[in-house]
Each structure stands twice: as structure tokens, then as C-alpha cells.
Design a protein around this motif. Structure first.
Motif, PDB file in Angstrom:
ATOM      1  N   THR A  67      -1.760  15.993  -9.725  1.00 49.48           N
ATOM      2  CA  THR A  67      -1.042  17.235  -9.447  1.00 49.48           C
ATOM      3  C   THR A  67       0.359  17.264 -10.052  1.00 49.48           C
ATOM      4  N   PHE A  68       1.066  16.127  -9.955  1.00 47.09           N
ATOM      5  CA  PHE A  68       2.494  16.136 -10.307  1.00 47.09           C
ATOM      6  C   PHE A  68       2.796  15.472 -11.650  1.00 47.09           C
ATOM      7  N   GLY A  69       1.781  14.902 -12.286  1.00 47.59           N
ATOM      8  CA  GLY A  69       2.052  14.150 -13.505  1.00 47.59           C
ATOM      9  C   GLY A  69       2.731  12.839 -13.162  1.00 47.59           C
ATOM     10  N   VAL A  70       3.452  12.273 -14.135  1.00 48.42           N
ATOM     11  CA  VAL A  70       4.133  11.015 -13.887  1.00 48.42           C
ATOM     12  C   VAL A  70       5.317  11.239 -12.951  1.00 48.42           C
ATOM     13  N   VAL A  71       5.318  10.559 -11.815  1.00 41.78           N
ATOM     14  CA  VAL A  71       6.431  10.655 -10.875  1.00 41.78           C
ATOM     15  C   VAL A  71       7.254   9.376 -11.015  1.00 41.78           C
ATOM     16  N   ALA A  72       8.571   9.523 -11.157  1.00 41.20           N
ATOM     17  CA  ALA A  72       9.426   8.341 -11.353  1.00 41.20           C
ATOM     18  C   ALA A  72       9.399   7.462 -10.097  1.00 41.20           C
ATOM     19  N   PRO A  73       9.396   6.125 -10.295  1.00 42.18           N
ATOM     20  CA  PRO A  73       9.377   5.205  -9.146  1.00 42.18           C
ATOM     21  C   PRO A  73      10.511   5.480  -8.162  1.00 42.18           C
ATOM     22  N   ASP A  74      11.708   5.758  -8.688  1.00 43.68           N
ATOM     23  CA  ASP A  74      12.821   6.025  -7.779  1.00 43.68           C
ATOM     24  C   ASP A  74      12.478   7.153  -6.805  1.00 43.68           C
ATOM     25  N   GLU A  75      11.741   8.154  -7.292  1.00 38.68           N
ATOM     26  CA  GLU A  75      11.388   9.268  -6.417  1.00 38.68           C
ATOM     27  C   GLU A  75      10.264   8.906  -5.441  1.00 38.68           C
ATOM     28  N   PHE A  76       9.160   8.311  -5.956  1.00 38.06           N
ATOM     29  CA  PHE A  76       8.051   8.091  -5.010  1.00 38.06           C
ATOM     30  C   PHE A  76       8.300   6.912  -4.064  1.00 38.06           C
ATOM     31  N   ILE A  77       9.147   5.990  -4.469  1.00 38.12           N
ATOM     32  CA  ILE A  77       9.507   4.901  -3.544  1.00 38.12           C
ATOM     33  C   ILE A  77      10.314   5.479  -2.374  1.00 38.12           C
ATOM     34  N   VAL A  79      10.151   8.562  -1.322  1.00 40.70           N
ATOM     35  CA  VAL A  79       9.185   9.337  -0.532  1.00 40.70           C
ATOM     36  C   VAL A  79       8.395   8.403   0.387  1.00 40.70           C
ATOM     37  N   ALA A  80       7.937   7.286  -0.157  1.00 37.75           N
ATOM     38  CA  ALA A  80       7.155   6.329   0.641  1.00 37.75           C
ATOM     39  C   ALA A  80       7.980   5.795   1.800  1.00 37.75           C
ATOM     40  N   GLU A  81       9.254   5.533   1.533  1.00 33.84           N
ATOM     41  CA  GLU A  81      10.124   5.023   2.593  1.00 33.84           C
ATOM     42  C   GLU A  81      10.310   6.061   3.693  1.00 33.84           C
ATOM     43  N   GLU A  82      10.620   7.283   3.293  1.00 37.19           N
ATOM     44  CA  GLU A  82      10.863   8.331   4.279  1.00 37.19           C
ATOM     45  C   GLU A  82       9.615   8.669   5.088  1.00 37.19           C
ATOM     46  N   ALA A  83       8.447   8.566   4.451  1.00 33.86           N
ATOM     47  CA  ALA A  83       7.216   8.985   5.122  1.00 33.86           C
ATOM     48  C   ALA A  83       6.491   7.819   5.802  1.00 33.86           C
ATOM     49  N   GLY A  84       7.101   6.650   5.789  1.00 38.82           N
ATOM     50  CA  GLY A  84       6.461   5.503   6.435  1.00 38.82           C
ATOM     51  C   GLY A  84       5.242   4.981   5.692  1.00 38.82           C
ATOM     52  N   ILE A 111       3.381 -17.987 -15.998  1.00 37.60           N
ATOM     53  CA  ILE A 111       4.642 -17.353 -15.625  1.00 37.60           C
ATOM     54  C   ILE A 111       4.679 -17.088 -14.112  1.00 37.60           C
ATOM     55  N   SER A 112       5.878 -16.737 -13.629  1.00 36.99           N
ATOM     56  CA  SER A 112       6.004 -16.283 -12.246  1.00 36.99           C
ATOM     57  C   SER A 112       6.042 -14.756 -12.233  1.00 36.99           C
ATOM     58  N   LEU A 113       5.740 -14.159 -11.099  1.00 32.63           N
ATOM     59  CA  LEU A 113       5.833 -12.707 -10.975  1.00 32.63           C
ATOM     60  C   LEU A 113       6.841 -12.339  -9.892  1.00 32.63           C
ATOM     61  N   SER A 114       7.682 -11.359 -10.211  1.00 39.17           N
ATOM     62  CA  SER A 114       8.666 -10.857  -9.248  1.00 39.17           C
ATOM     63  C   SER A 114       8.200  -9.521  -8.693  1.00 39.17           C
ATOM     64  N   ILE A 115       8.202  -9.414  -7.378  1.00 33.23           N
ATOM     65  CA  ILE A 115       7.705  -8.208  -6.694  1.00 33.23           C
ATOM     66  C   ILE A 115       8.826  -7.609  -5.847  1.00 33.23           C
ATOM     67  N   ASN A 116       9.017  -6.298  -5.950  1.00 32.28           N
ATOM     68  CA  ASN A 116      10.070  -5.627  -5.183  1.00 32.28           C
ATOM     69  C   ASN A 116       9.616  -5.352  -3.748  1.00 32.28           C
ATOM     70  N   LEU A 117      10.477  -5.654  -2.798  1.00 34.13           N
ATOM     71  CA  LEU A 117      10.219  -5.290  -1.405  1.00 34.13           C
ATOM     72  C   LEU A 117      11.281  -4.286  -0.973  1.00 34.13           C
ATOM     73  N   SER A 118      10.906  -3.382  -0.102  1.00 29.19           N
ATOM     74  CA  SER A 118      11.907  -2.451   0.405  1.00 29.19           C
ATOM     75  C   SER A 118      12.270  -2.838   1.830  1.00 29.19           C
ATOM     76  N   VAL A 119      13.270  -2.168   2.347  1.00 34.85           N
ATOM     77  CA  VAL A 119      13.804  -2.539   3.667  1.00 34.85           C
ATOM     78  C   VAL A 119      12.734  -2.456   4.750  1.00 34.85           C
ATOM     79  N   GLN A 120      11.832  -1.476   4.635  1.00 34.54           N
ATOM     80  CA  GLN A 120      10.767  -1.378   5.651  1.00 34.54           C
ATOM     81  C   GLN A 120       9.860  -2.594   5.647  1.00 34.54           C
ATOM     82  N   ASN A 121       9.593  -3.144   4.472  1.00 36.33           N
ATOM     83  CA  ASN A 121       8.773  -4.337   4.381  1.00 36.33           C
ATOM     84  C   ASN A 121       9.456  -5.516   5.072  1.00 36.33           C
ATOM     85  N   LEU A 122      10.782  -5.554   4.920  1.00 36.96           N
ATOM     86  CA  LEU A 122      11.529  -6.703   5.452  1.00 36.96           C
ATOM     87  C   LEU A 122      11.685  -6.650   6.966  1.00 36.96           C
ATOM     88  N   MET A 123      11.467  -5.491   7.538  1.00 35.77           N
ATOM     89  CA  MET A 123      11.557  -5.391   8.997  1.00 35.77           C
ATOM     90  C   MET A 123      10.170  -5.434   9.634  1.00 35.77           C
TER      91      MET A 123
END
Ligand code: C2E
Ligand code: CA
Ligand code: CA
Ligand code: CA
Length: 277
Positions: A67-77, A79-84, A111-123
Motif C-alpha cells: 500500500t505505502f511503497g518503501v517506508v523508511a525504517p525511522d518511520e516504521f520503527i 510506528v512500531a514503538e508507538e503501537a506496541g 563475521i558477527s552480526l549487530s542487531i538493533n534493539l529498541s527501548v521496548q525490547n529492553l524493558m
């Protein structure tokens, strides 16, 4: 997500604007996309400064919505945070990342892989057992996994965050402080938390050739990290001069468009083949 959507709408109902409508529609579409595994991971290589060797890669979420095409990570991350939706989104990303790590190691790409966590994940008290279970399922070692957390994640419930980080660190994975220098956290956090890596924010790296104070910030961040035996990664390296400068200042690793852009897993395969010659 009926109730959540309703709560979400009520926040914006005073200003029924297109921004609010887009957000509301994004919440529903994102929830569906996570469930249907329509998101993808892309990865961006990281290199050792001194040797130039490929040593790791950061996992970055990508969403190409019907529906929306490519959504930038900054935006959908956000959205994911706000919507739980962050727990579900991260679960998907971790599963994809660990599966990729196993395939890479099977091919001898150690190699090693680095994965981003958000504040909700950490709580979230379930995060550690989920990570451990997923690593066992994919037969990967958590020694090859780095979790990136931002300074802003630290502000909320410090006790819960520190407890989760300590438990994560005790499983063998490493913790990196991302976007270092952009938050408000005090340096005391560095000694209170199990941090093995600092990622110096690209806002400092990008200007350091021209801006003396940015240069000094990078220089002294590397010194401080060394004194604390913490590794440093310069992110957002966009040209040869910057690469030379961060290497001379003693950064351990680099990541940035100059060396390699984030790639789909297919492109990454091609890229590896080309490098192997
Ligand atoms: P980040 O964690 O700081 O990720 C690095 C961002 O810098 C990525 O943007 C990457 O594409 C970009 N970048 C890399 N090299 C360069 C460079 O040389 N110059 C410039 N100007 N940019 C560079 P991207 O992929 O758009 O991601 C944006 C943010 O979204 C990430 O920032 C991260 O905070 C968040 N994000 C992405 N994937 C995930 C995820 O799976 N989970 C969570 N929690 N957050 C994610
Ligand atoms: Ca990151
Ligand atoms: Ca970053
Ligand atoms: Ca960021």
C-alpha cells in the motif's frame, strides 16, 4: 489491534490531519506485514580499521509495503514503538538475523552480526529467553551477536534495562551503545552497564574533517573508550579522508557508504563473491 488503533486515533482526533491518518493506516499495515513476514533484513558490512578485514555487519529492517511503497525504517520503527508492535518486529528480525548468521558461518564467512534493539525490547522480561531459544534453534553462538542499544533507551526504567542488559551480556553476546553522543545520558552509564562497544554517531563523523569540535569529540571518545577497554565503531564514513582520520585516531571498526552500503541478502551474496575474486 482494535483497541490500540482506537487509542491511537484518540491522540490525534483533535487534529484530524493526514499525518494522523497515515500513521493509523501504517499501524494496521505494519502489524499485518510482520505477521505475514513481509519485512526484510538488509545488512551493512563493518571492517577493521587497521587491516581492512570484513569483521561484521549491521542488520537493518526494510519494509516495502504493498500500500505505502518503501517506508523508511525511522518511520516504521517509530510506528512500531508507538503501537506496541516492537516485540513482534524484533522477534522477526532476530529470527531472520540468526538464520542468516548460521548460513554465513556454514559458508565460512565468520563475521558477527549487530542487531538493533529498541527501548521496548529492553524493558521486556521475555527478551533474554527469546534470544537464547532462538540461538539454540539456529545453532549459532551468541558470541557472534552484538545488540545495539541507544542512549535514549536508558532513560525509561533504568533498573529493568540494566537487568536485561546484564542478562543478555551473561549469555555471551555483546552490547553496543549506538548513536553515541546524541543522547543525554551521563558518562556514568558507561561504567554501570555491560557495554563492549561504542558506535560514534555519524553526525560527528560526517563533519569531523571541517568541524574542529566534532573532531575533538571523536578523538576524545576514542580515548575514553580505550581507557575503559571498550571498542569503538565509526559509523557514517562517507569518504577516504574520514576513513584515514578515524583510523589514525584509533577507532577499531568502520561502517559507512564509502566502504559498503546496506544491501539485500542477495546483493550481499554477490558482493561476497566479488570480494573473494
Ligand atoms: P542506526 O541504527 O543508526 O543505523 C544506521 C543508519 O545509517 C542506517 O539507516 C544506515 O543505512 C545509515 N548509514 C549507513 N552508512 C551511512 C553513511 O555512510 N552515511 C549516511 N548518511 N548514512 C549511513 P536506516 O537503515 O535508514 O535505519 C535508520 C534507523 O532505523 C537505524 O539507525 C535504527 O535506529 C532504526 N532501525 C533500522 N532497523 C532496525 C531494527 O531492526 N530494529 C530497530 N529497533 N531499529 C532499527
Ligand atoms: Ca544501529
Ligand atoms: Ca547508529
Ligand atoms: Ca539512529
Amino acid at each position: 489491534y482494535g483497541l490500540r488503533a482506537y487509542e491511537y486515533l484518540s491522540i490525534y482526533s483533535s487534529e484530524v490531519d493526514t499525518f494522523g491518518r497515515r500513521r493509523l493506516a501504517l499501524v494496521g499495515a505494519l502489524a499485518q506485514a510482520i505477521k505475514n513476514r513481509e519485512l526484510e533484513i538488509h545488512i551493512q558490512p563493518q571492517f577493521e580499521c587497521v587491516t581492512g578485514a570484513l569483521c561484521g555487519a549491521e542488520v537493518l529492517a526494510r519494509w516495502n509495503s504493498e500500500t505505502f511503497g518503501v517506508v523508511a525504517p525511522d518511520e516504521f520503527i517509530e510506528v512500531a514503538e508507538e503501537a506496541g508492535l516492537m516485540a513482534e518486529l524484533t522477534k522477526f528480525i532476530v529470527e531472520e538475523a540468526f538464520s542468516l548468521l548460521r548460513r554465513l558461518h556454514e559458508k565460512g564467512v565468520m563475521i558477527s552480526l549487530s542487531i538493533n534493539l529498541s527501548v521496548q525490547n529492553l524493558m521486556d522480561p521475555r527478551i533474554v529467553s527469546f534470544v537464547v531459544t532462538c540461538a539454540e534453534a539456529q545453532l549459532i553462538s551468541l558470541n557472534d551477536v552484538i545488540f545495539e542499544v541507544t542512549e535514549t533507551s536508558m532513560s525509561d526504567d533504568m533498573e529493568a534495562v540494566i537487568s536485561n542488559l546484564n542478562q543478555l551480556a551473561s549469555t555471551g553476546c555483546r552490547v553496543a551503545l549506538d548513536d553515541y553522543g546524541t543522547g543525554y545520558s551521563s558518562l556514568a552509564y558507561l561504567s554501570r552497564m555491560p557495554i563492549q562497544e561504542l558506535k560514534i554517531d555519524r553526525s560527528f563523523i560526517g563533519q569531523m574533517q571541517r568541524n574542529t569540535s566534532d573532531y575533538r569529540i571523536v578523538e576524545n571518545t576514542v580515548k575514553l573508550a580505550r581507557a575503559l577497554q571498550i571498542q569503538t565503531v565509526a559509523e557514517g564514513v562517507e569518504n577516504e579522508n574520514t576513513l584515514g582520520t578515524v583510523t589514525r585516531l584509533g577507532c577499531d571498526r568502520v561502517q559507512g557508504y564509502y566502504l559498503a552500503k546496506p544491501m539485500s541478502l542477495t546483493l550481499f551474496d554477490d558482493w561476497l563473491m566479488k570480494r573473494a575474486g
